[in-house]
Scaffold this motif. Structure first.
Motif, PDB file in Angstrom:
ATOM      1  N   UNK A  62       0.925  -1.119   0.070  1.00  0.00           N
ATOM      2  CA  UNK A  62      -0.040  -0.209   0.020  1.00  0.00           C
ATOM      3  C   UNK A  62       0.860   1.345  -0.090  1.00  0.00           C
ATOM      4  N   UNK A  63       0.471   2.062  -0.597  1.00  0.00           N
ATOM      5  CA  UNK A  63       0.960   3.511  -0.767  1.00  0.00           C
ATOM      6  C   UNK A  63       0.058   4.615  -0.169  1.00  0.00           C
ATOM      7  N   UNK A  64       0.373   5.541   0.484  1.00  0.00           N
ATOM      8  CA  UNK A  64      -0.321   6.847   1.043  1.00  0.00           C
ATOM      9  C   UNK A  64      -0.736   7.700   0.086  1.00  0.00           C
ATOM     10  N   UNK A  65      -2.224   8.093  -0.233  1.00  0.00           N
ATOM     11  CA  UNK A  65      -2.418   8.881  -1.149  1.00  0.00           C
ATOM     12  C   UNK A  65      -3.059  10.134  -0.147  1.00  0.00           C
ATOM     13  N   UNK A  66      -2.230  11.286  -0.198  1.00  0.00           N
ATOM     14  CA  UNK A  66      -2.506  12.605   0.740  1.00  0.00           C
ATOM     15  C   UNK A  66      -3.778  13.291   0.166  1.00  0.00           C
ATOM     16  N   UNK A  67      -4.099  13.169  -1.249  1.00  0.00           N
ATOM     17  CA  UNK A  67      -5.326  13.717  -1.655  1.00  0.00           C
ATOM     18  C   UNK A  67      -6.271  13.305  -0.983  1.00  0.00           C
ATOM     19  N   UNK A  68      -6.671  11.835  -0.777  1.00  0.00           N
ATOM     20  CA  UNK A  68      -7.757  10.979  -0.487  1.00  0.00           C
ATOM     21  C   UNK A  68      -7.593  10.746   0.918  1.00  0.00           C
ATOM     22  N   UNK A  69      -6.555  11.133   1.404  1.00  0.00           N
ATOM     23  CA  UNK A  69      -6.224  10.607   2.848  1.00  0.00           C
ATOM     24  C   UNK A  69      -6.364   9.176   3.187  1.00  0.00           C
ATOM     25  N   UNK A  70      -5.927   8.135   2.162  1.00  0.00           N
ATOM     26  CA  UNK A  70      -6.259   6.895   2.283  1.00  0.00           C
ATOM     27  C   UNK A  70      -4.957   6.081   1.710  1.00  0.00           C
ATOM     28  N   UNK A  71      -4.803   4.947   2.022  1.00  0.00           N
ATOM     29  CA  UNK A  71      -3.875   4.122   1.439  1.00  0.00           C
ATOM     30  C   UNK A  71      -4.512   3.425   0.153  1.00  0.00           C
ATOM     31  N   UNK A  72      -3.796   3.177  -0.954  1.00  0.00           N
ATOM     32  CA  UNK A  72      -4.106   2.552  -2.066  1.00  0.00           C
ATOM     33  C   UNK A  72      -3.025   1.517  -2.280  1.00  0.00           C
ATOM     34  N   UNK A  73      -3.531   0.490  -3.156  1.00  0.00           N
ATOM     35  CA  UNK A  73      -2.682  -0.687  -3.596  1.00  0.00           C
ATOM     36  C   UNK A  73      -1.541  -0.048  -4.561  1.00  0.00           C
ATOM     37  N   UNK A 101       6.744   0.433  -5.705  1.00  0.00           N
ATOM     38  CA  UNK A 101       6.863   0.397  -3.975  1.00  0.00           C
ATOM     39  C   UNK A 101       8.413   0.626  -4.043  1.00  0.00           C
ATOM     40  N   UNK A 102       9.213  -0.248  -4.522  1.00  0.00           N
ATOM     41  CA  UNK A 102      10.637  -0.693  -4.331  1.00  0.00           C
ATOM     42  C   UNK A 102      11.309   0.833  -5.035  1.00  0.00           C
ATOM     43  N   UNK A 103      10.836   0.772  -6.138  1.00  0.00           N
ATOM     44  CA  UNK A 103      11.552   1.880  -6.884  1.00  0.00           C
ATOM     45  C   UNK A 103      11.466   3.375  -6.064  1.00  0.00           C
ATOM     46  N   UNK A 104      10.238   3.636  -5.649  1.00  0.00           N
ATOM     47  CA  UNK A 104      10.312   4.776  -5.055  1.00  0.00           C
ATOM     48  C   UNK A 104      10.734   4.917  -3.716  1.00  0.00           C
ATOM     49  N   UNK A 105      10.949   3.815  -2.937  1.00  0.00           N
ATOM     50  CA  UNK A 105      11.509   3.993  -1.730  1.00  0.00           C
ATOM     51  C   UNK A 105      13.002   3.963  -2.019  1.00  0.00           C
ATOM     52  N   UNK A 106      13.699   3.264  -2.959  1.00  0.00           N
ATOM     53  CA  UNK A 106      14.752   3.379  -3.314  1.00  0.00           C
ATOM     54  C   UNK A 106      15.233   4.785  -3.594  1.00  0.00           C
ATOM     55  N   UNK A 107      14.522   5.520  -4.573  1.00  0.00           N
ATOM     56  CA  UNK A 107      14.788   6.816  -5.224  1.00  0.00           C
ATOM     57  C   UNK A 107      14.780   7.821  -3.738  1.00  0.00           C
ATOM     58  N   UNK A 108      13.888   7.756  -3.047  1.00  0.00           N
ATOM     59  CA  UNK A 108      13.793   8.616  -1.793  1.00  0.00           C
ATOM     60  C   UNK A 108      15.035   8.477  -1.114  1.00  0.00           C
ATOM     61  N   UNK A 109      15.261   7.117  -0.714  1.00  0.00           N
ATOM     62  CA  UNK A 109      16.519   6.827   0.099  1.00  0.00           C
ATOM     63  C   UNK A 109      17.915   7.367  -0.416  1.00  0.00           C
ATOM     64  N   UNK A 110      17.791   7.320  -1.795  1.00  0.00           N
ATOM     65  CA  UNK A 110      19.110   7.791  -2.514  1.00  0.00           C
ATOM     66  C   UNK A 110      19.328   9.246  -2.362  1.00  0.00           C
ATOM     67  N   UNK A 111      18.142   9.785  -2.538  1.00  0.00           N
ATOM     68  CA  UNK A 111      18.129  11.351  -2.504  1.00  0.00           C
ATOM     69  C   UNK A 111      18.449  12.231  -1.085  1.00  0.00           C
ATOM     70  N   UNK A 112      18.371  11.460   0.037  1.00  0.00           N
ATOM     71  CA  UNK A 112      18.691  12.012   1.074  1.00  0.00           C
ATOM     72  C   UNK A 112      20.097  11.880   1.746  1.00  0.00           C
ATOM     73  N   UNK A 113      20.603  12.569   2.615  1.00  0.00           N
ATOM     74  CA  UNK A 113      21.858  12.201   3.286  1.00  0.00           C
ATOM     75  C   UNK A 113      21.995  10.914   3.841  1.00  0.00           C
ATOM     76  N   UNK A 114      22.767  10.193   4.057  1.00  0.00           N
ATOM     77  CA  UNK A 114      23.118   8.834   4.499  1.00  0.00           C
ATOM     78  C   UNK A 114      22.685   8.778   5.894  1.00  0.00           C
TER      79      UNK A 114
END
Length: 761
Positions: free
Chosen positions: A117-128, A134-147
């Motif tokens: 599930x991913x959180x959708x802020x516009x609807x305030x709900x989780x969506x499939x 999911x892995x791609x988005x998690x990886x992109x964010x982790x790579x973008x921040x200070x370790x």
């Protein structure tokens, strides 16, 4: 010892038909899917499943039903028929904000999560969401921040294989930010025991239970937290041994027990009286109480020497194996009984009665739980217990030793295989050789430091391998706001919990297999291993169908995140390890050869295989090369002074609870039913304050740090407690615990002695 009939809320013995009723109530609450009975029959046996509840050991000579009430509840709760599918979020009433008004119990009753599930802020709900996205988005964010801004937390559930790779994920990502649930419970054990005996874990093995002459219990409640311990306790009483208990709260598992595996006991109601003496000391009074016991030993030894009789202290052991003895003995002689009585809340006569049992017993096991660890000076509590055991050589010989009782199935094992924020605990050189990378050498954050980092806005991403961290940590209200302010939260979970309801800017819930479910990978159904409180390694292999074709194993989720967040390298074979967990066990053996020799060949041994413990062999891995006597600098474990209107709050679990999981509202063993919104107080304290039994009150933290911490709507309940000590439930009371209120050495939250005021309304 107080008799049961004197208790304001007597509910009868632990075990027996009450235990059967408790299991049946959970069965009715959750309606487990097919295979539930079969799962119970396989629990804690070779080629079966190690219990998902506490870390109590699994005997080699197992019984037909090798599980307890808590283990059965945890099993039924995991095997529920209920499913929380993506359709749940389509209900108009099921926004994330609306769900914050739900009880913890009701959130979990929605059932097993079936899709990522991913959180959708516009609807305030989780969506499939797909696993790949999911892995791609998690990886992109982790790579973008200070370790240094990412934290990798682990609860005590995941097996050794997933835990080893999770630690590798964090280090190949670039930090040692690997806090773990032991930071909140038994980190004081890891730090405190290491300092005085050179071992971070308990020293006894299973056979010691059958050889001991006495258990001395401190701050541990087997009836609720480790019911299978009740059987060795009964066996000790049957052979004439003694059990001496020190606990502010009278717990029925330490009063009496009806063995549910005995047809005769079940038919006749025959009880085994557990504690020969039950001493209700003040919260935080263990230092003085144990010093009183030690003083009894020293006085008896002095008297024996003067009379030309056999020594009471094992001076041969002390001379060969310890240091600091003379200074500690002087402190025992110098301490006045008046001071000891004042700080412990116990009389000299009571402590002498307990001391007589200790002196008479040839072999003693000291048992403790979070009643010792969760204080500002919790490590001093543990050092004092070790002092007591060292005086008569009660560590490192059959039937004697130190027995901390761990509360989660693999909380000890995860530390063993590298989930640790302190680099000195991890063989970084071996990791470098195995995987051809340079591991980070800076210490990471523990739980307290991670929460403080969240409050300061320095932590930007949190990955949680299990757990319900927002609910479990101190300063809960501040934590909710800080958790939601992050760039990313990733929760590996089986069910909904309160941590999901404060999503970060990007938030993912990744559903994992339960331990009872088949874990089919490329090489077949996989086994996982765990370590119990006695340093025994045992394997589990699931046998029930997964709740959904969309759930993945904890290990597969870890490697999925790793492939997205960590740069590819020849030594990082995430796909191969996912296909065959035996390869991961080979890596663990290479990294920790002394502990995991012949790992794959031995993991199905009945009772598990022993990874060893130096202190059990009287090998003291301390800087001094000896066990250390500790001279106390104070006679309590508190970090505050008593004051008019200030009480010492103990947070506690109910009988219908495991950690933050609330199965129901029956605290049967304390005679409390129907609500968790209560606070227990002695009748004398209620009268002195001008309150009345049943009045609605609020607890307010009595710490001057600029924060307003309050928990209202509590029903004041008269209970047999020491004067000045009150009690209420965890995790609800976490709102009252400041993040800075922790053990000085380990930073374990001091949740067993919180300074609070009680107010009307």
């Amino acid at each position: 010892m107080a008799d049961q009939k004197d208790l304001p809320h007597d509910s009868g013995p632990a075990g027996g038909w009450g235990s059967m009723k408790g299991i049946s109530q959970i069965f009715g609450e959750t309606w487990p899917a097919g295979g539930g009975v079969r799962s119970l029959a396989k629990m804690n046996k070779p080629k079966g499943v190690m219990c998902v509840s506490c870390a109590w050991p699994k005997p080699a000579n197992y019984s037909a039903f090798e599980f307890c009430e808590n283990g059965a509840k945890a099993t039924m709760w995991e095997l529920t028929k209920a499913r929380c599918t993506p359709a749940f979020w389509q209900d108009d009433a099921h926004t994330v904000t609306a769900l914050r008004d739900w009880k913890d119990h009701d959130l979990e009753k929605t059932g097993r999560l079936t899709h990522p599930l991913r959180y959708n802020a516009e609807t305030d709900r989780y969506v499939a969401v797909s696993w790949e996205d999911a892995f791609a988005a998690i990886g992109t964010t982790l790579q973008s921040i200070d370790r240094e801004a990412a934290v990798f937390y682990a609860s005590g559930h995941a097996g050794l294989e997933a835990s080893y790779l999770y630690a590798l994920l964090a280090r190949t990502y670039g930090n040692n930010n690997l806090p773990q649930s032991s930071n909140m419970c038994h980190e004081t054990t890891s730090v405190g025991l290491t300092k005085v005996i050179g071992s971070p874990v308990g020293t006894i093995v299973w056979d010691d239970l059958a050889e001991t002459d006495a258990f001395f219990f401190f701050g541990q409640n087997p009836g609720t937290n480790s019911p299978r311990f009740l059987h060795p306790m009964k066996d000790l009483k049957d052979r004439g041994g003694k059990i001496i208990t020190f606990n502010p709260v009278i717990e029925q598992g330490l009063v009496s027990f009806v063995d549910p595996q005995s047809p005769t006991a079940m038919l006749t109601g025959k009880e085994t009286r557990i504690s020969d003496q039950y001493h209700q000391l003040k919260a935080g009074g263990d230092v003085a109480a144990i010093l009183g016991l030690c003083k009894c030993v020293v006085e008896a030894d002095d008297a024996a020497k003067a009379a030309g009789k056999a020594e009471v202290i094992d001076h041969g052991f002390v001379k060969q194996h310890t240091t600091g003895f003379d200074e500690f003995i002087d402190s025992c002689r110098d301490a006045s009984w008046a001071e000891i009585e004042q700080e412990s809340g116990l009389t000299e006569a009571a402590l002498r009665e307990a001391g007589d049992v200790y002196i008479a017993a040839e072999k003693v096991i000291g048992v403790y739980g979070m009643g010792l660890t969760q204080h500002t000076h919790g490590a001093l509590n543990i050092a004092m217990l070790v002092n007591l055991l060292l005086l008569r050589g009660n560590i490192g010989r059959p039937g004697a030793g130190c027995c901390p009782v761990r509360g989660h199935s693999n909380v000890q094992g995860q530390r063993t295989v590298g989930i640790a924020e302190k680099v000195k605990l991890v063989p970084l050189d071996k990791l470098k050789a195995l995987f051809d990378f340079d591991p980070p050498t800076k210490d990471g954050m523990n739980i307290v430091e991670a929460v403080e980092g969240l409050f300061a806005g320095k932590v930007r991403a949190f990955v949680s391998l299990g757990g319900n961290l927002v609910r479990a940590v101190p300063d809960q209200k501040r934590m909710e706001a800080a958790w939601a302010a992050q760039d990313l939260t990733v929760m590996v979970s089986t069910k909904l919990n309160r941590s999901h309801l404060f999503p970060a800017r990007q938030a993912y819930i990744l559903p994992c297999l339960g331990r009872f479910e088949r874990d089919e990978q490329a090489t077949g159904n996989q086994s996982i291993t765990t370590e119990d409180s006695f340093s025994m390694i045992s394997a589990s292999i699931g046998h029930t169908a997964p709740v959904s074709g969309m759930v993945r194993s904890e290990l597969a989720i870890v490697t999925g995140i790793a492939k997205a967040a960590v740069a590819p390298a020849a030594g990082l074979k995430w796909d191969e390890w996912t296909a065959n967990y035996a390869l991961v066990r080979d890596l663990i053996e290479h990294t920790y050869p002394d502990d995991f020799r012949d790992y794959n060949a031995r993991m199905y041994e009945a009772g598990g295989f022993y990874r060893g413990n130096g202190a059990h062999e009287r090998i003291w891995k301390t800087p001094e090369g000896r066990a250390v006597f500790t001279t106390p600098g104070q006679l309590n474990s508190l970090g505050f002074q008593d004051a008019p209107g200030r009480y010492r709050l103990i947070t506690m679990r109910s009988n219908d609870q495991f950690n933050t999981t609330i199965y129901g509202y029956s605290d049967r063993l304390r005679g409390l039913e129907g609500s968790r919104d209560i606070v227990l107080m002695s009748p004398e304290d209620i009268e002195e304050r001008g309150f009345r039994d049943g009045q609605i009150v609020a607890l307010v933290t009595d710490v001057d740090d600029g924060q307003d911490r309050r928990l209202g709507g509590l029903t004041l309940t008269a209970y047999k407690l020491p004067r000045g000590t009150i009690a209420s439930y965890y995790p609800e009371c976490n709102v009252l615990v400041p993040i800075g209120h922790h053990d000085q050495l380990s930073k374990t939250p001091a949740s067993k002695s919180v300074p609070v005021r009680v107010e009307a309304g």
